[in-house]
Design an enzyme around this catalytic site. Structure first.
Site, PDB file in Angstrom:
ATOM      1  N   ASP A  11       0.887  -1.162   0.000  1.00 42.81           N
ATOM      2  CA  ASP A  11       0.000   0.000   0.000  1.00 42.81           C
ATOM      3  C   ASP A  11       0.925   1.212   0.000  1.00 42.81           C
ATOM      4  O   ASP A  11       1.411   1.635   1.043  1.00 42.81           O
ATOM      5  CB  ASP A  11      -0.901  -0.007   1.233  1.00 42.81           C
ATOM      6  N   GLU A  72      -0.964  -1.370  -4.793  1.00 43.42           N
ATOM      7  CA  GLU A  72      -2.196  -0.618  -5.038  1.00 43.42           C
ATOM      8  C   GLU A  72      -1.935   0.402  -6.137  1.00 43.42           C
ATOM      9  O   GLU A  72      -0.954   1.139  -6.101  1.00 43.42           O
ATOM     10  CB  GLU A  72      -2.670   0.095  -3.770  1.00 43.42           C
ATOM     11  N   ASP A 145      -2.833   1.157   6.907  1.00 42.29           N
ATOM     12  CA  ASP A 145      -1.931   0.926   5.763  1.00 42.29           C
ATOM     13  C   ASP A 145      -1.457  -0.528   5.726  1.00 42.29           C
ATOM     14  O   ASP A 145      -1.325  -1.113   4.652  1.00 42.29           O
ATOM     15  CB  ASP A 145      -0.712   1.852   5.844  1.00 42.29           C
TER      16      ASP A 145
END
Length: 191
Positions: A11, A72, A145
């Site tokens: 992430d 991501e 996160d």
């Protein structure tokens, strides 16, 4: 559990870069291998912050030896400086994967949410709760996160696990329509 795939989920973020490694079996059962966050201070120059993120990612890759890295995808956000930092950290994750000859994939936030919760607009708490349930964790992974990184890894494994080289190539049938469209768009920009 017979491991079919070990996935490193990232992430990306300049201040907090979530990192999660999961083992996923062919029956979609999953086990937590590693979870953490690489933090950098906003007071440091951007180049130093990116260097620290790269060091953290390299350490995780060296220790846990994933078979693929899922990141991501940077998606439209209102705050341009946030998008820039996220894009830079994303680039570092892809670079570290390339240094280790690991295949990569990117997934949008809505793809990840849909894969984990069944709803593409799920709230962060819903994602954290489902990640904890899927991995049989006694508590929610923190910070968000870190949970997001685990969700990205699970999403990748559950959505085919393999990385198709192009929109119409091998493995394309395992991709969602959104993933096929992204791959086609990426391919057209390389020409």
């Amino acid at each position: 559990m017979a491991v079919a795939l070990r996935v490193l989920g990232v992430d990306p973020g300049l201040t907090r870069c979530g990192i999660g490694v999961v083992d996923v079996a062919a029956d979609r059962s999953a086990r937590l291998v590693h979870v953490g966050v690489v933090r950098t201070s906003p007071d440091l120059p951007t180049a130093e912050r990116l260097h620290l993120i790269a060091q953290g990612l390299r350490a995780v890759v060296s220790e846990h030896r994933p078979g693929v890295v899922a990141v991501e995808r940077v998606f439209a956000q209102q705050n341009r400086s946030t998008v820039m930092g996220t894009a830079q950290a994303s680039g570092i994750a892809l670079l570290v994967a390339a240094e280790h000859s690991l295949p990569t994939a990117t997934h949008t936030p809505s793809e990840v949410k849909a894969a984990i919760t069944g709803y593409g607009s799920a709230e962060k708490l819903q994602v954290q709760t489902m990640v904890a349930r899927i991995l049989r964790l006694p508590e929610l992974p923190q910070p968000a996160d870190a949970a997001d990184a685990l969700a990205i890894a699970l999403c990748h494994a559950w959505r085919g696990g393999a990385v198709a080289s192009d929109a119409a190539g091998p493995g394309a049938e395992a991709l969602t329509p959104a993933q096929r469209a992204w791959r086609a768009a990426e391919r057209s920009t390389r020409r």
